[in-house]
Design a protein around this motif. Structure first.
Motif, PDB file in Angstrom:
ATOM      1  N   SER A  84       0.813  -1.215   0.000  1.00 14.58           N
ATOM      2  CA  SER A  84       0.000   0.000   0.000  1.00 14.58           C
ATOM      3  C   SER A  84       0.848   1.268   0.000  1.00 14.58           C
ATOM      4  O   SER A  84       0.366   2.348  -0.317  1.00 14.58           O
ATOM      5  CB  SER A  84      -0.934   0.020   1.214  1.00 14.58           C
ATOM      6  OG  SER A  84      -1.855  -1.041   1.150  1.00 14.58           O
ATOM      7  N   VAL A 104       1.437   6.133   3.830  1.00 11.66           N
ATOM      8  CA  VAL A 104       0.122   6.541   4.336  1.00 11.66           C
ATOM      9  C   VAL A 104       0.030   8.062   4.233  1.00 11.66           C
ATOM     10  O   VAL A 104       0.845   8.772   4.834  1.00 11.66           O
ATOM     11  CB  VAL A 104      -0.070   6.101   5.803  1.00 11.66           C
ATOM     12  CG1 VAL A 104      -1.440   6.546   6.304  1.00 11.66           C
ATOM     13  CG2 VAL A 104       0.081   4.592   5.930  1.00 11.66           C
ATOM     14  N   ARG A 142      -3.393   3.024  -3.055  1.00 13.18           N
ATOM     15  CA  ARG A 142      -4.589   2.968  -2.207  1.00 13.18           C
ATOM     16  C   ARG A 142      -5.798   3.307  -3.074  1.00 13.18           C
ATOM     17  O   ARG A 142      -6.478   4.325  -2.892  1.00 13.18           O
ATOM     18  CB  ARG A 142      -4.445   3.937  -1.029  1.00 13.18           C
ATOM     19  CG  ARG A 142      -3.245   3.586  -0.154  1.00 13.18           C
ATOM     20  CD  ARG A 142      -3.001   4.541   0.986  1.00 13.18           C
ATOM     21  NE  ARG A 142      -1.815   4.144   1.734  1.00 13.18           N
ATOM     22  CZ  ARG A 142      -1.810   3.262   2.719  1.00 13.18           C
ATOM     23  NH1 ARG A 142      -2.939   2.700   3.111  1.00 13.18           N
ATOM     24  NH2 ARG A 142      -0.680   2.935   3.337  1.00 13.18           N
ATOM     25  N   ASP A 157      -9.189   4.271  -1.651  1.00 17.61           N
ATOM     26  CA  ASP A 157      -9.256   5.381  -0.703  1.00 17.61           C
ATOM     27  C   ASP A 157      -9.425   6.714  -1.417  1.00 17.61           C
ATOM     28  O   ASP A 157      -8.914   6.915  -2.525  1.00 17.61           O
ATOM     29  CB  ASP A 157      -7.984   5.439   0.142  1.00 17.61           C
ATOM     30  CG  ASP A 157      -7.822   4.224   1.035  1.00 17.61           C
ATOM     31  OD1 ASP A 157      -8.781   3.452   1.159  1.00 17.61           O
ATOM     32  OD2 ASP A 157      -6.717   4.043   1.584  1.00 17.61           O
ATOM     33  N   VAL A 211      -6.017  11.068  -1.510  1.00 14.31           N
ATOM     34  CA  VAL A 211      -4.740  10.346  -1.571  1.00 14.31           C
ATOM     35  C   VAL A 211      -3.662  11.246  -2.178  1.00 14.31           C
ATOM     36  O   VAL A 211      -3.863  11.870  -3.225  1.00 14.31           O
ATOM     37  CB  VAL A 211      -4.880   9.055  -2.394  1.00 14.31           C
ATOM     38  CG1 VAL A 211      -3.530   8.370  -2.571  1.00 14.31           C
ATOM     39  CG2 VAL A 211      -5.861   8.103  -1.713  1.00 14.31           C
TER      40      VAL A 211
END
Length: 528
Positions: A113, A116, A143, A146, A149
């Motif tokens: 991934s 973050v 991601r 999501d 991002v």
């Protein structure tokens, strides 16, 4: 905490690989212990960031008042009496720490991934991040499910400046609101102000909606954002609202102001609707104002509808508050490929809805040298202008690129659709590029419609004004236009100043020599 740090130091004396082992002990991504000692050596209020571990720790204090670890231990030693208010890079950082050309063996890999994003929708980054001209290399984020991002997730009342994002391994994948630097810029309070300045990115970005090479989405409700002197050279791909620099820009309320100045993109931009070389769409409503000036684009822009070399779509609506969108001093030199309608060398589509004297869109001192392909409503500068009882102005602008399509194809503006008593002004413009179409075509404008019928003559006397605008009947291969006057190449090149009496045709009355450079009798006028 001090006992724990002493234990770590003891292990360091015993184990040659302890730095790696300790990172794994502390967190699956990065070490988290707050640094001891002075964190602001130059006492400028910005905490020094010199490692990836410290870069990661920014997420634990989103206001930049201290260097804080994941356990909440913080250090603000060295900050001025007024306190610290952000972070600064003091060297380049590379997520490929061992330089082996892969990230899967890095602590930042995070099971594929990657990084973050810093901050969230509810807890945004609201501090200064000063890059000091340094580079963050090989940022990787995957991601795809999501939203929000980017290196930062959401910025509110923040400043990010003097930074480069590069690297052959760098990629950003997200869903909605995705950009290499930040997914979304928003605001909490009317006094909030966010600045993105001197940021350069070569990171490929892939998302769904509101996707930009640098910024995914800017949505403001009564505050300001400034996007200044940035550049993107990348591949940007999405479905809706896709732009080389920013995907979606929305000034949604009175006292909201968004300024996009001196930005450029040389990118390959792919999408479906609202796709632009610099911005997917600029929108203003309920008193909002957006200004884009000194924008430049190269590369390729591909989409279905509302596709433009600079901007996919300009849209504003208002009935009580003043709304305005301004585009000025901008240039697009792109290959624009539209598989549908409303395709333009500079702007795909302009839409205006509201009351007379409330809604304004103005395009000045701008030009396109783009090669433009589309189906219907295709223009060298603008694909379609749809004006509902508002004020639209285009001045001191021109288009030189080839234009091809099926219906409503023209050298400058493909199609004007006017539904009420709008005020339209087309002044000091020209078109040169060849125009090819299967049905309705024009040298300057192919067609002007009032409601569903032809524009009445009384309308052109007052509400629709064309002032000293021309097209080249030889290079466009067009002998007619819905507005404007056609001349030969020699006639358009000859004047060395407005109204030059030594030429067969006295042209360019009202054109300012402070705006236009007329050059020699073998050159067309160009903007200064």
């Amino acid at each position: 905490m001090k006992v724990f740090q002493q234990f770590l130091q003891f292990l360091t004396t015993l184990l040659p690989l302890s730095s790696i082992l300790l990172s794994l002990i502390l967190t699956p991504v990065f070490a988290g212990a707050a640094n001891s000692g002075d964190v602001d050596l130059d006492n400028d209020g910005l905490i020094e960031i010199e490692t990836l571990e410290e870069l990661n720790q920014m997420r634990y204090n989103l206001f930049g008042t201290s260097l804080t670890d994941e356990y909440g231990d913080s250090n603000s030693e060295g900050c001025p009496a007024s306190g610290c208010f952000g972070y600064e890079l003091v060297n380049d950082l590379d997520f490929d720490t061992n330089g082996n050309g892969t990230l899967s063996d890095e602590l930042s890999w995070n099971n594929g991934s990657g990084w973050v994003p810093i901050g969230t929708g509810r807890n945004s980054f609201s501090a200064v991040f000063e890059g000091n001209g340094h580079t963050i290399k090989n940022l990787y984020i995957r991601r795809s499910e999501d939203n929000n991002v980017g290196f930062f997730s959401v910025l509110v009342n923040a400043t990010v400046r003097n930074l480069s994002l590069t690297g052959t391994l760098a990629k950003v994948y997200g869903n909605n609101d995705t950009g290499s630097l930040v997914g979304q810029i928003g605001n909490r309070n009317f006094q909030d102000s966010t600045v993105i300045k001197n940021v350069y990115s070569t990171i490929s970005v892939i998302g769904k909606s509101d996707v930009g090479g640098l910024i995914g989405n800017i949505t403001l409700w009564g505050s300001n954002t400034y996007v200044l002197n940035n550049r993107v050279e990348a591949v940007v791909q999405g479905s809706w609202y896709v732009g080389g620099l920013v995907g979606y820009v929305y000034s949604a309320m009175e006292d909201s102001f968004i300024s996009i100045e001196h930005n450029s993109s040389n990118s390959f931009v792919y999408g479906q609707d609202n796709v632009g070389g610099l911005a997917g769409a600029l929108l203003g409503q309920h008193g909002g104002y957006v200004k884009l000036t000194y924008g430049e684009t190269e590369g390729r822009v591909t989409g279905n509808s509302k596709v433009g070399g600079l901007i996919g779509r300009l849209y504003t609506r208002g009935y009580t508050e003043l709304n305005a969108l301004d585009v000025s001093n901008s240039h697009a030199n792109t290959r624009v490929i539209g598989r549908g309608n409303n395709i333009g060398g500079l702007i795909g589509m302009v839409e205006m809805y509201g009351e007379d004297g409330i809604v304004f869109i103005k395009i000045v001192k701008s030009y396109a040298s783009s090669i433009v392909e589309g189906v219907n409503n295709v223009g060298g500068l603008i694909g379609q202008v749809r004006d509902d009882d508002d004020s639209f102005t285009i001045e001191d602008s021109y288009a030189t690129g080839k234009v091809s399509g099926s219906d409503n194809v023209a050298g400058l503006i493909g199609y004007f659709y006017i539904t009420k008593f709008s005020t339209v002004r087309v002044a000091r413009t020209y078109a040169l590029g060849s125009v090819r179409g299967s049905y309705q075509t024009g040298g300057l404008v192919s067609k002007i419609t009032y409601h569903s019928s032809s524009l009445p003559s009384w309308y052109t006397d007052g509400y629709f004004r064309n002032i000293a605008s021309y097209w080249n009947i030889e290079t466009t291969r067009q002998t007619s236009s819905a507005t404007g006057t056609g001349y030969t190449s020699e006639e358009l090149k000859c004047p060395r100043f407005p109204g030059d009496s030594t030429c067969m045709a006295r042209l360019y009355y009202g054109w300012s020599s402070s705006i236009w450079n007329f050059g020699t009798p073998t050159e067309y006028p160009t903007l200064r």
